[in-house]
Design an enzyme around this catalytic site. Structure first.
Site, PDB file in Angstrom:
ATOM      1  N   SER A 134       3.343   4.393 -10.849  1.00 46.04           N
ATOM      2  CA  SER A 134       2.533   3.265 -10.395  1.00 46.04           C
ATOM      3  C   SER A 134       1.079   3.674 -10.389  1.00 46.04           C
ATOM      4  O   SER A 134       0.748   4.837 -10.466  1.00 46.04           O
ATOM      5  CB  SER A 134       2.972   2.847  -9.002  1.00 46.04           C
ATOM      6  OG  SER A 134       2.907   3.957  -8.133  1.00 46.04           O
TER       7      SER A 134
ATOM      8  N   THR B 126      -5.425  -1.245  -3.745  1.00 43.81           N
ATOM      9  CA  THR B 126      -6.785  -1.637  -3.481  1.00 43.81           C
ATOM     10  C   THR B 126      -6.869  -2.653  -2.358  1.00 43.81           C
ATOM     11  O   THR B 126      -6.053  -3.527  -2.259  1.00 43.81           O
ATOM     12  CB  THR B 126      -7.357  -2.253  -4.761  1.00 43.81           C
ATOM     13  OG1 THR B 126      -7.113  -1.341  -5.797  1.00 43.81           O
ATOM     14  CG2 THR B 126      -8.824  -2.516  -4.625  1.00 43.81           C
TER      15      THR B 126
ATOM     16  N   THR C  34      -0.293  -7.358  -3.954  1.00 40.83           N
ATOM     17  CA  THR C  34       0.418  -6.448  -4.864  1.00 40.83           C
ATOM     18  C   THR C  34       1.723  -6.068  -4.172  1.00 40.83           C
ATOM     19  O   THR C  34       2.714  -6.773  -4.298  1.00 40.83           O
ATOM     20  CB  THR C  34      -0.431  -5.202  -5.194  1.00 40.83           C
ATOM     21  OG1 THR C  34      -0.883  -4.594  -3.994  1.00 40.83           O
ATOM     22  CG2 THR C  34      -1.618  -5.578  -6.058  1.00 40.83           C
TER      23      THR C  34
ATOM     24  N   ASN D 150       5.796   6.133  -3.104  1.00 40.59           N
ATOM     25  CA  ASN D 150       4.744   6.780  -3.882  1.00 40.59           C
ATOM     26  C   ASN D 150       5.234   7.895  -4.791  1.00 40.59           C
ATOM     27  O   ASN D 150       4.436   8.613  -5.377  1.00 40.59           O
ATOM     28  CB  ASN D 150       3.648   7.274  -2.936  1.00 40.59           C
ATOM     29  CG  ASN D 150       2.899   6.098  -2.354  1.00 40.59           C
ATOM     30  OD1 ASN D 150       2.256   5.356  -3.081  1.00 40.59           O
ATOM     31  ND2 ASN D 150       3.033   5.893  -1.058  1.00 40.59           N
TER      32      ASN D 150
ATOM     33  N   GLU E 219       2.850  -0.144   3.727  1.00 38.84           N
ATOM     34  CA  GLU E 219       4.155   0.191   3.176  1.00 38.84           C
ATOM     35  C   GLU E 219       4.756   1.434   3.780  1.00 38.84           C
ATOM     36  O   GLU E 219       4.109   2.467   3.853  1.00 38.84           O
ATOM     37  CB  GLU E 219       4.036   0.404   1.678  1.00 38.84           C
ATOM     38  CG  GLU E 219       4.118  -0.903   0.974  1.00 38.84           C
ATOM     39  CD  GLU E 219       4.219  -0.695  -0.495  1.00 38.84           C
ATOM     40  OE1 GLU E 219       4.623   0.383  -0.921  1.00 38.84           O
ATOM     41  OE2 GLU E 219       3.892  -1.644  -1.199  1.00 38.84           O
TER      42      GLU E 219
ATOM     43  N   LYS F  41      -6.048  -8.448   0.912  1.00 41.65           N
ATOM     44  CA  LYS F  41      -4.807  -7.856   0.420  1.00 41.65           C
ATOM     45  C   LYS F  41      -4.925  -6.342   0.547  1.00 41.65           C
ATOM     46  O   LYS F  41      -6.025  -5.782   0.662  1.00 41.65           O
ATOM     47  CB  LYS F  41      -4.507  -8.257  -1.023  1.00 41.65           C
ATOM     48  CG  LYS F  41      -5.479  -7.779  -2.060  1.00 41.65           C
ATOM     49  CD  LYS F  41      -5.303  -6.385  -2.591  1.00 41.65           C
ATOM     50  CE  LYS F  41      -3.853  -6.089  -2.957  1.00 41.65           C
ATOM     51  NZ  LYS F  41      -3.787  -4.646  -3.442  1.00 41.65           N
TER      52      LYS F  41
END
Lengths: 393, 393
Positions: free
Chosen positions: B393, B185, B148, B388, B265, B174
């Site tokens: 999202s 996730t 993702t 975030n 991230e 992932k």
């Protein structure tokens, strides 16, 4: 009005030189009686500062005649020397007032692990003692001297009218919503001229803090120095009804809490998380606390995004034994818009306006019982990260 | 090498059109046998996605022949329709492979509360099935299709040499350290050609995840879809020793975990929090987890500030019944420099170099017992807040 609003109290705030900035850093609040009932609640952190260790013991007899507070150093993790610093401060204040050191509470706020500048502090004690006054300005000066990263001094006052006369409750607090550098300690002094036996003062203070200061979870970080003191002078000669008095103390605490949230560093939103229809108040609070500690939820609110998926995912992390509920029954409202019903999407998140107001409301209906609780937090912002990473503090 | 490194497995990754970006979003991993032993662990969140509900049931018999994974939608909080979507996906894959749907596990990742594009997904199933291959490139394509916000595909392989021959364990994962939008996730598929009865596969997988995936707490936010699957084909004909096999599976998991952290991230540091000399491993882990969830500690590390006062204050929040220790005995090391000894300042924080390396080590010695645990987290950065908050999202 502040801690000098109630009869029988004097206060002062001066610059002792503990802060590099040269701003006021030493405050004193004195109860002139005739009664000296006192109660205090402290941080539940297992790591506590020397002032907390001292004050916990000093207040055990239910009496206190003064609170000395300094900003510029928290005096935490400073070993036996740090405890001696706190004790010496109480002794110096007691000498100046002609009272016993055991009746002087001490509270400090600042960086952890650094000894405070004892000589400067002790040199400031006669100065702050000489400046003691009943004037509202003196109460304001005390409130200013306990500020660290606070941008405004925080004070509140309430009065209780009784058949026998008026009783006043005043308070001051500092703390940038616990969002500030160095775990910005929350300190609060509440004064009243009511006639209140110390056992009642203790019960009233604990009840008030349980639903006010204990329900702020700005960034999930608990201080080592949090202190809330209530001193009752009895100078009004009036013994108010327990409920009316408790309500006034609670209102002063709630007022100060909202001021802490409003001044929380870096924050752009004060978020009220209300959990409804839980099996118990503790269960409601556990769910609210879990949500208040989700960085993803807090960052979403900063972005004005009513991201109910993140809220629901966080609710799901609470163990069933702590808060029984059926995840498929959950409703979630953001600013009164029901964005999630029965665990699934409902009204469009586009209907939610988070941008127009600093205040945001997240309501979570568990459909599991009839207990409610509200917890306040702040959003997670760039300014929070900046404040807490860019400077050693 | 990836999930196709072990004999008996084919994989593929294609673009079904679930992502607006047009990037690959559908992966399939197939076990061609001769054995079909399987085990899986899932998120402990009480709110779980439809794929988790399906796969939990499907793997209960200890067998699985395929895992179909999509990115672009998590299929969480999507109601009965969402469950039907997951079931229909398993059915479609089963039809294409000539097997039963109950032998097909499903895993999804993406935004919560949005139904997935079922027609696009079902149209993609024959395409991904046709693309199945033993080639390393096919394994790599599968690893890419589950990304993702990951910036790189994450794969790992280990081999176990036994007197009877070589056994291979391969895996793909992932997840941007759980730091990504929409609770990024964490999905993982591990394949092996070892002969491993499903009961042993289950025990080995649980032991491996307990000390790897369960010890990553990048941002304290738990996903609703985390899934780790182990499939064993037995194609090597070799039944390795339990310990050697368990070590290989654990190493693959640990390797993937470090890749997740490295790609987290916004993060600039991977932080290993090691708690030593606790009374129990659980106590050590509880202390490490508390520290890993302190935004003040995480922001300090981002600022290259070895702020042991914040660490100590966070350690103090752990209840005594959870982790017995004496706060005045605590030592804290940051990157091996003993900045705190016996609860007080020790070596100068200036000696700590946090800037030169992405990896940071916080070691906390409780002096209470002989149990240790290490938990990994990331720092709190501007980029985390940006990721975030700036996008829905």
């Amino acid at each position: 009005m502040s801690v000098t609003a109630a009869q029988g109290f004097r206060a002062a705030g001066i610059t002792a030189g503990l802060k590099a900035s040269g701003k006021p850093d030493l405050a004193l609040v004195v109860n002139d009686g005739p009664r000296f009932d006192a109660a205090a609640v402290f941080t539940s952190n297992r790591v506590v500062g020397a002032p907390v260790m001292w004050s916990r013991q000093a207040v055990k007899d239910g009496a206190a005649r003064a609170v000395v507070l300094n900003s510029g150093s928290a005096n935490v993790c400073t070993g036996p020397g740090g405890f001696q610093d706190a004790h010496a401060t109480a002794e110096a204040v007691a000498d100046g007032l002609g009272i016993g050191a055991i009746d002087v509470l001490v509270a400090s706020t600042g960086v952890i692990g650094v000894r405070l500048a004892r000589e400067k502090l002790l040199a400031g004690v006669p100065v702050v003692t000489a400046a003691l006054s009943h004037d509202p300005a003196a109460g304001q000066a005390a409130a200013a001297a306990i500020m660290t990263t606070d941008t405004v001094a925080k004070t509140a006052t309430r009065t209780v009218e009784t058949p026998d006369g008026v009783v006043t409750v005043g308070g001051m607090a500092k703390g940038a919503g616990m969002l500030a550098p160095a775990l910005a300690t929350m300190l609060c002094v509440i004064t009243t001229d009511a006639v209140v036996p110390h056992e009642e003062a203790d019960a009233v203070l604990r009840a008030a803090t349980r639903t006010t200061f204990d329900r702020v979870d700005s960034d999930g970080c608990q201080s080592t120095s949090d202190t809330v003191v209530l001193m009752a002078s009895g100078a009004s000669g009036v013994a108010p009804g327990r409920d009316e008095f408790a309500a006034a103390v609670r209102e002063v605490c709630a007022d100060l809490v909202r001021q802490l949230l409003a001044d929380a560093e870096g924050a752009t939103h004060d978020i009220a998380i209300t959990v409804k229809n839980a099996t118990t108040e503790d269960a409601a609070l556990a769910v609210a606390r879990a949500v208040s500690r989700s960085n993803l939820v807090k960052a979403a609110i900063f972005g004005n995004d009513p991201n109910w998926g993140r809220i629901l995912a966080q609710v799901g992390t609470v163990p069933e034994e702590v808060a029984p509920f059926d995840p498929e029954m959950l409703d979630i409202y953001v600013n009164s818009v029901k964005v999630c019903q029965a665990g699934g999407a409902h009204e469009s998140p586009d209907k939610v306006d988070l941008a127009s107001s600093r205040e945001a409301a997240i309501d979570i209906d568990l459909h599991a019982g009839d207990a409610d609780a509200t917890l306040w937090t702040n959003d997670l912002t760039h300014a929070y990260v900046e404040e807490n990473s860019a400077y050693t503090s």
